[in-house]
Design a protein around this motif. Sequence first.
Motif, PDB file in Angstrom:
ATOM      1  N   ASN A 196       0.862  -1.179   0.000  1.00 44.08           N
ATOM      2  CA  ASN A 196       0.000   0.000   0.000  1.00 44.08           C
ATOM      3  C   ASN A 196       0.902   1.235   0.000  1.00 44.08           C
ATOM      4  O   ASN A 196       1.522   1.539   1.011  1.00 44.08           O
ATOM      5  N   ARG A 207     -11.243  -6.553  -6.492  1.00 48.24           N
ATOM      6  CA  ARG A 207     -12.642  -6.158  -6.293  1.00 48.24           C
ATOM      7  C   ARG A 207     -13.566  -6.991  -7.174  1.00 48.24           C
ATOM      8  O   ARG A 207     -14.676  -7.357  -6.768  1.00 48.24           O
ATOM      9  N   THR A 212     -10.948 -10.223  -0.258  1.00 48.54           N
ATOM     10  CA  THR A 212     -10.667  -9.333   0.860  1.00 48.54           C
ATOM     11  C   THR A 212      -9.236  -8.835   0.725  1.00 48.54           C
ATOM     12  O   THR A 212      -8.302  -9.644   0.697  1.00 48.54           O
ATOM     13  N   THR A 423      -5.145   7.983  -4.508  1.00 49.86           N
ATOM     14  CA  THR A 423      -6.217   7.167  -3.935  1.00 49.86           C
ATOM     15  C   THR A 423      -6.517   5.943  -4.788  1.00 49.86           C
ATOM     16  O   THR A 423      -6.999   4.930  -4.273  1.00 49.86           O
ATOM     17  N   SER A 426      -4.658   2.589  -3.731  1.00 47.60           N
ATOM     18  CA  SER A 426      -4.810   2.141  -2.353  1.00 47.60           C
ATOM     19  C   SER A 426      -6.153   1.475  -2.149  1.00 47.60           C
ATOM     20  O   SER A 426      -7.180   1.981  -2.605  1.00 47.60           O
ATOM     21  N   HIS A 427      -6.165   0.377  -1.414  1.00 49.50           N
ATOM     22  CA  HIS A 427      -7.420  -0.337  -1.132  1.00 49.50           C
ATOM     23  C   HIS A 427      -8.334   0.464  -0.224  1.00 49.50           C
ATOM     24  O   HIS A 427      -9.546   0.247  -0.219  1.00 49.50           O
ATOM     25  N   ASP A 428      -7.760   1.393   0.549  1.00 50.61           N
ATOM     26  CA  ASP A 428      -8.577   2.162   1.490  1.00 50.61           C
ATOM     27  C   ASP A 428      -8.592   3.654   1.152  1.00 50.61           C
ATOM     28  O   ASP A 428      -8.849   4.484   2.020  1.00 50.61           O
ATOM     29  N   ASP A 429      -8.302   3.982  -0.101  1.00 49.26           N
ATOM     30  CA  ASP A 429      -8.333   5.369  -0.582  1.00 49.26           C
ATOM     31  C   ASP A 429      -7.356   6.271   0.163  1.00 49.26           C
ATOM     32  O   ASP A 429      -7.576   7.477   0.312  1.00 49.26           O
TER      33      ASP A 429
END
Length: 474
Positions: A196, A207, A212, A423, A426-429
């Motif tokens: 990340n 996705r 996950t 963003t 990244s998996h979590d923005d």
Amino acid sequence: MDSVDLSGSGPLYRRLADQIRAAARRGEVGVGSRLPSERDLARSLGLSRTTVIAAYRVLREEGLLESARGSGTRVAVSARSIGPAVPVSEMPAAKLPGERFDGLIDCSGSVMPACLDGLPEETLNVTAGDLRALAAGFDYEPLGLPSLRAAIAARYTSLGLTTTADEILVTSGAQQAIDLLFTLFGRDRGTILTENPTYAGALDSARAVGATVIGLPVDDEGLKVRALRETLDRSPARLIYLMTACQNPTGTMMSSARWHAIARLAEATGTAIVDDTTLADLAFDGRPAVSLTASSGGATVITVGSLSKLFWAGMRMGWIRAPEYLITRLARLKVVADLGSSHISQLLAARVLPATDETRAYRRRQLTERLDILSGLLRTHLPTWSWTHPQGGPFLWVRLPHGNAEDFSQLAARHGVRVLSGTKTSHDDAFSNHLRISYVAEPPDLRLAAERLRRAWAELESGDNGQAALDFAV
């Protein structure tokens, strides 16, 4: 609208307006039909909202659309009543202050100019005899042409990673390779660990299969071991996806010590590793693409490779190197996606593969020259921006001193240059203060891109980024 094809030339918002107008002419959207909101259409097409706003504005000015607060945007008249559309190629280009706008410069991706000029003519000349030989006794060959699989295996072996053809699966590009691997390991909400930030296309693949994703921090040596250990202690993962060379987007090279620590953890926990080496041939120090993964101990290491960055993106040739039992499982999945990759592209790939070393040297010279141009211009025009000099690959990972990278990327597009918001990686923005800027464009375009970024940043800092900015082409 049944379909939207945004290929072609000209500003993107003009192409979108053309497609909406064409849909109205075909009767797919009639008078009174309500169109999707700007936000919804932008999301469904993967565009910026600003692009949709500008397209709708063009069609309102023509009289085709009308908008009213509370009732959205609707088709006001028959498309036939507004006369024929002017082709994009004949439209006057929009202008930035003081200059003619000659089209969008894409600094968001890594599609490089083809590198085929130095190859012998016989390498590139696919003859009628070649086609007849391919057609004779044709089979789809879902694993790939035996000759290409053998050539790829021989290449790995020559680099110190002993490989047989049975350990190679040919794919239609590296993206398909990642899709297949994430489908195998990520289905049923299987956990995939990534760096990340990481490659945005890998996140899309995760996705798509409902995996996950857990993103782990990186530093200038690669994935942080402590974070990996703590995560594996808390929850078992099926796969670790990383890039040991020319990490996307940071451009870092993983250290040998870091790799061995990660490989030991993976072996101890039974977690497979995918080393995506798509960009590894672009390492500035000339390090072989498999220098680390050749010493992985007992860990299960899967390697993704490609020829697209070296030779030609249009070739769409990639591969997976993995233990034979995994290759068999992946091949079953590939048959569902496509019965077999293009034989002609595979024939060409087998022929250009021996020229890998010479082409790597050329690409390194090309990219280091363009990196020097862009980084020098950014230091001059945007001295408050910061980045770490990449060790390879086609990207600068730029940190903004303030502001939101997503907002700025949309503003930059209105000024005629496309960059990628952090963003997206990244998996979590996270990384909303970062931009990924590629330097694969031709030097004149890089110079113009730097000037347009300077103007966009000046506008952002002045706060003057409202409706007037829509007059710029996107």
